[in-house]
Write a protein that holds these residues in place. Structure first.
Motif: not given
Lengths: 261, 156
Positions: A201-212
């Motif tokens: 979740l940490r990795l996903f959250g960071n990159l998803y937020a970045g993408e968003l």
């Protein structure tokens, strides 16, 4: 760059966050995430393998120097945390670090570049093109990695401590009294499960937020260019840091699995 | 968040990549790095040793030079002494030779003088006899009067 005047900002963002999917339900596969993931993994292995084949202990070439810097960095990180003997952990850490770094780096690819390229080459209307090129912004990818690490944690826990030792570790702490063993088991199981979950979740959250945020920036019009630049520059920090955290925590969890209490 | 087969695909790719990395990527690279580290460590140790050796050699050379200087000084000293001795000896010898030659000369002169005196005496005796003969106008038996003549010669 907005992909079309007929789209509202919301539609634009939702469109860009949709994966290129084949199949239905659980049997579906995200071709873009998995494709880029495997492609970048192969890029990593091809480069490193070509160096490994010609590796010399004499004067190294420039590519070998670069690869050796990465390998040396990973080796040092492993040695500073994990003190046992295990032939898997170092190459595992190298794979995780470089691969995740490459997957995260897809965040730097401008959000509309790939859809427009595909549109330009194949002529498919932009509205029908689904391409989300950052694999680590897809929970399937990060959970896939974390699940691999989790399996290794369980495997080494049982291998080093034995089934009995592993169960004892899960039940006899933190509370020493036998009547509290079920509570211990619940607590320890949660702790155990929290490890891969937090990794993914940490990795996903960071990159998803970045993408968003990149997508949000893409909707603000002309001023998006300097803002894009700033956000991309900020990712100089986020991308290697997240790759490093994923690798470091994997090492920590595996060295905990090797510890006999 | 929809979880689907992508996860399984990623897991399989992960396993395959890690195994490949463990078998074909990590060992050759880390082997090369460690081998080079060992070579560099050896090289540094060797250079340390060489520097120490050099220092030792320099010290040795210095001490040898000092020793050689001392030795040279002592040799020069001895040579000077020897020279003085030789000169002294030569001077002594020359003095002795001079004395000897002088003495010989003196002796020769003495004998020569004595001989001349002797000759003179004899001639004087003859002259005296001849003079006496002429004065006496008669022949004197030289043999008979030789004792007188001898006495005369001895008185000269």
């Amino acid at each position: 760059m907005s992909s079309g005047a007929e789209l509202t900002s919301q539609e634009y963002i939702v469109h860009h966050l949709a994966n290129l999917k084949v199949g239905e339900g659980f049997m579906a596969v995200h071709l873009d995430s998995l494709g880029w993931s495997i492609f970048l993994g192969l890029v990593f292995l091809t480069i490193f393998r070509s160096v490994a084949k010609k590796a010399t202990s004499g004067v190294p070439g420039k590519l070998q120097c670069a690869v050796e810097m990465v390998v040396g960095f990973v080796d040092e990180s492993v040695k500073s945390t994990f003190h046992g003997k295990n032939a898997l952990i170092a190459p595992l850490s190298l794979t995780i670090f470089v691969w995740v770094l490459l997957l995260n780096s897809m965040d730097w690819v401008p959000v509309d570049l790939l859809p427009h390229l595909i549109h330009w080459v194949s002529g498919i209307p932009l509205g029908d093109i689904y391409m989300k090129p950052v694999p680590t912004a897809d929970p399937n990818i990060t959970f896939g990695l974390a699940l691999g690490v989790f399996i290794l944690i369980i495997y080494y826990s049982i291998k080093v401590k034995g089934m009995g030792g592993f169960m004892k570790e899960l039940t006899t702490q933190p509370f020493g009294h036998w009547s509290l063993y079920p509570v211990n088991f619940i607590l320890e199981t949660v702790t155990m499960l929290a490890r891969p979950l937090s990794l993914a979740l940490r990795l996903f959250g960071n990159l998803y937020a970045g993408e968003l945020i990149f997508l949000l920036i893409a909707t603000i019009g002309l001023f998006q260019l300097p803002v894009h630049f700033l956000w991309a520059a900020f990712h100089l920090l986020v991308i290697p840091l997240q790759a490093f955290i994923f690798m470091m925590l994997t090492i920590v969890y595996l060295s905990l699995a090797h510890e006999d209490h | 968040m929809d979880i689907n087969m992508t996860l399984i695909g990623q897991l399989i790719a992960f396993v395959v990549f890690v195994i490949f990395c463990m078998k074909y990527v990590w060992p050759p690279i880390i082997g090369a790095i460690e081998e080079r580290q060992a070579t560099i460590a050896d090289g540094l140790a060797a250079s340390d040793r060489a520097a120490k050796d050099l220092e030792l050699a320099q010290e040795k050379a210095k001490s040898q030079l000092k020793e050689a200087k001392v030795q040279a000084a002592s040799i020069v000293d001895a040579a000077k002494k020897h020279e003085a001795k030789i000169v002294e000896e030569a001077a002594g010898k020359a003095q002795a030779e001079k004395d000897r030659i002088l003495a010989a000369g003196h002796a020769e002169i003495e004998t020569e003088r004595n001989r001349a005196k002797e000759e003179l005496r004899a001639q004087v005796a003859v002259l005296a006899v001849a003079g006496a003969e002429k004065i006496l106008e008669r022949s004197i038996d030289a043999a008979a009067h030789s004792d007188i003549l001898d006495k005369l010669v001895a008185e000269l």
